[in-house]
Write a protein that holds these residues in place. Structure first.
Motif, PDB file in Angstrom:
ATOM      1  N   MET A  32       0.842  -1.175   0.000  1.00 28.43           N
ATOM      2  CA  MET A  32       0.000   0.000   0.000  1.00 28.43           C
ATOM      3  C   MET A  32       0.889   1.241   0.000  1.00 28.43           C
ATOM      4  O   MET A  32       1.773   1.380   0.825  1.00 28.43           O
ATOM      5  N   THR A  33       0.623   2.137  -0.922  1.00 28.51           N
ATOM      6  CA  THR A  33       1.415   3.353  -0.995  1.00 28.51           C
ATOM      7  C   THR A  33       0.754   4.447  -0.171  1.00 28.51           C
ATOM      8  O   THR A  33      -0.469   4.515  -0.077  1.00 28.51           O
ATOM      9  N   THR A  34       1.579   5.273   0.408  1.00 24.41           N
ATOM     10  CA  THR A  34       1.031   6.392   1.167  1.00 24.41           C
ATOM     11  C   THR A  34       0.656   7.498   0.192  1.00 24.41           C
ATOM     12  O   THR A  34       1.351   7.729  -0.801  1.00 24.41           O
ATOM     13  N   PRO A  35      -0.433   8.180   0.464  1.00 24.82           N
ATOM     14  CA  PRO A  35      -0.843   9.264  -0.439  1.00 24.82           C
ATOM     15  C   PRO A  35       0.206  10.367  -0.451  1.00 24.82           C
ATOM     16  O   PRO A  35       0.846  10.655   0.556  1.00 24.82           O
ATOM     17  N   ARG A  36       0.364  10.967  -1.606  1.00 26.18           N
ATOM     18  CA  ARG A  36       1.326  12.065  -1.733  1.00 26.18           C
ATOM     19  C   ARG A  36       0.755  13.324  -1.079  1.00 26.18           C
ATOM     20  O   ARG A  36      -0.448  13.578  -1.132  1.00 26.18           O
ATOM     21  N   SER A  37       1.640  14.116  -0.506  1.00 24.90           N
ATOM     22  CA  SER A  37       1.233  15.385   0.105  1.00 24.90           C
ATOM     23  C   SER A  37       0.900  16.376  -1.004  1.00 24.90           C
ATOM     24  O   SER A  37       1.240  16.170  -2.174  1.00 24.90           O
ATOM     25  N   ASP A  38       0.258  17.478  -0.612  1.00 30.64           N
ATOM     26  CA  ASP A  38      -0.049  18.524  -1.579  1.00 30.64           C
ATOM     27  C   ASP A  38       1.222  19.039  -2.249  1.00 30.64           C
ATOM     28  O   ASP A  38       1.257  19.248  -3.466  1.00 30.64           O
ATOM     29  N   ALA A  39       2.274  19.242  -1.461  1.00 31.21           N
ATOM     30  CA  ALA A  39       3.534  19.747  -2.015  1.00 31.21           C
ATOM     31  C   ALA A  39       4.134  18.740  -2.992  1.00 31.21           C
ATOM     32  O   ALA A  39       4.667  19.127  -4.039  1.00 31.21           O
ATOM     33  N   GLN A  40       4.037  17.458  -2.669  1.00 27.63           N
ATOM     34  CA  GLN A  40       4.546  16.427  -3.577  1.00 27.63           C
ATOM     35  C   GLN A  40       3.739  16.392  -4.873  1.00 27.63           C
ATOM     36  O   GLN A  40       4.304  16.234  -5.959  1.00 27.63           O
ATOM     37  N   LEU A  41       2.425  16.554  -4.755  1.00 28.12           N
ATOM     38  CA  LEU A  41       1.586  16.571  -5.947  1.00 28.12           C
ATOM     39  C   LEU A  41       1.914  17.765  -6.836  1.00 28.12           C
ATOM     40  O   LEU A  41       1.993  17.629  -8.069  1.00 28.12           O
ATOM     41  N   LEU A  42       2.109  18.933  -6.232  1.00 25.18           N
ATOM     42  CA  LEU A  42       2.429  20.118  -7.014  1.00 25.18           C
ATOM     43  C   LEU A  42       3.794  19.947  -7.690  1.00 25.18           C
ATOM     44  O   LEU A  42       3.958  20.301  -8.863  1.00 25.18           O
ATOM     45  N   ALA A  43       4.757  19.390  -6.965  1.00 23.45           N
ATOM     46  CA  ALA A  43       6.080  19.141  -7.560  1.00 23.45           C
ATOM     47  C   ALA A  43       5.967  18.131  -8.704  1.00 23.45           C
ATOM     48  O   ALA A  43       6.596  18.314  -9.759  1.00 23.45           O
ATOM     49  N   ALA A  44       5.151  17.102  -8.530  1.00 22.76           N
ATOM     50  CA  ALA A  44       4.966  16.110  -9.592  1.00 22.76           C
ATOM     51  C   ALA A  44       4.309  16.754 -10.809  1.00 22.76           C
ATOM     52  O   ALA A  44       4.671  16.457 -11.958  1.00 22.76           O
TER      53      ALA A  44
END
Length: 181
Positions: A1-13
């Motif tokens: 199970m993967t942990t959900p990405r943070s908002d900052a990680q999503l924006l960087a992605a």
């Protein structure tokens, strides 16, 4: 199970070209952004337009995010600026009173609840823009004073005073509701 990405990680992605990252970020924040916009503008259609404008602006300007605040705060700051721009444009061409629109509820309203909600929406619309934004963000949406200060780019004391003035004016405008109860 993967942990959900943070908002900052999503924006960087998103900035790195991940086509689904921004959509996931939007999914997390659109409802709350829409709530701020509809309470601020008192018009569902205008709120939808402003949220779309804000999200489009965030999408296009993601490379400008510096990380000084949370991504949520950054998104809401873009939204608030879009709301202010809409209010200014409408004020420049308004020739009739601002229409009041009911904000939808998840359950059916009784006549008195509907009248109360309409009175509150009308009273919010009468507040100066700065007070309305502060009251909506703090009292309706539940942001902290510190978060609102970042969103509005003003000191926390200014947010507190705008809320206090707005609440005082709302109490005056809505005093008749207390007398009816």
């Amino acid at each position: 199970m993967t942990t959900p990405r943070s908002d900052a990680q999503l924006l960087a992605a998103h900035r790195d070209g991940d086509p689904g990252a921004f959509a996931e970020l939007v999914g997390r924040h659109t409802d709350r952004m829409w709530g701020v916009a509809v309470q601020t503008l008192a018009d569902r259609d205008a709120a939808e337009d402003v949220v779309q404008e804000a999200l489009l602006s965030a999408h296009r300007n993601a490379h400008r995010f510096r990380g000084d605040a949370s991504v949520r705060t950054w998104l809401h700051r873009i939204l608030v600026n879009a709301c202010i721009d809409r209010i200014r444009r409408e004020a420049a061409r308004r020739t009739v009173p601002w229409p009041s629109h009911d904000v939808p509820s998840r359950r059916p309203d009784t006549a008195s609840e509907l009248a109360t909600r309409m009175a509150v929406a009308d009273a919010l619309a009468e507040l100066p823009t700065e007070q309305r934004l502060a009251v909506v963000l703090v009292d309706v949406q539940g942001f902290s004073v510190a978060e609102v200060a970042q969103i509005l780019d003003v000191p926390a004391g200014t947010v507190k005073s705008r809320c206090a003035r707005g609440r005082t004016r709302l109490a005056r405008l809505l005093g008749h509701l207390r007398e009816e109860a």
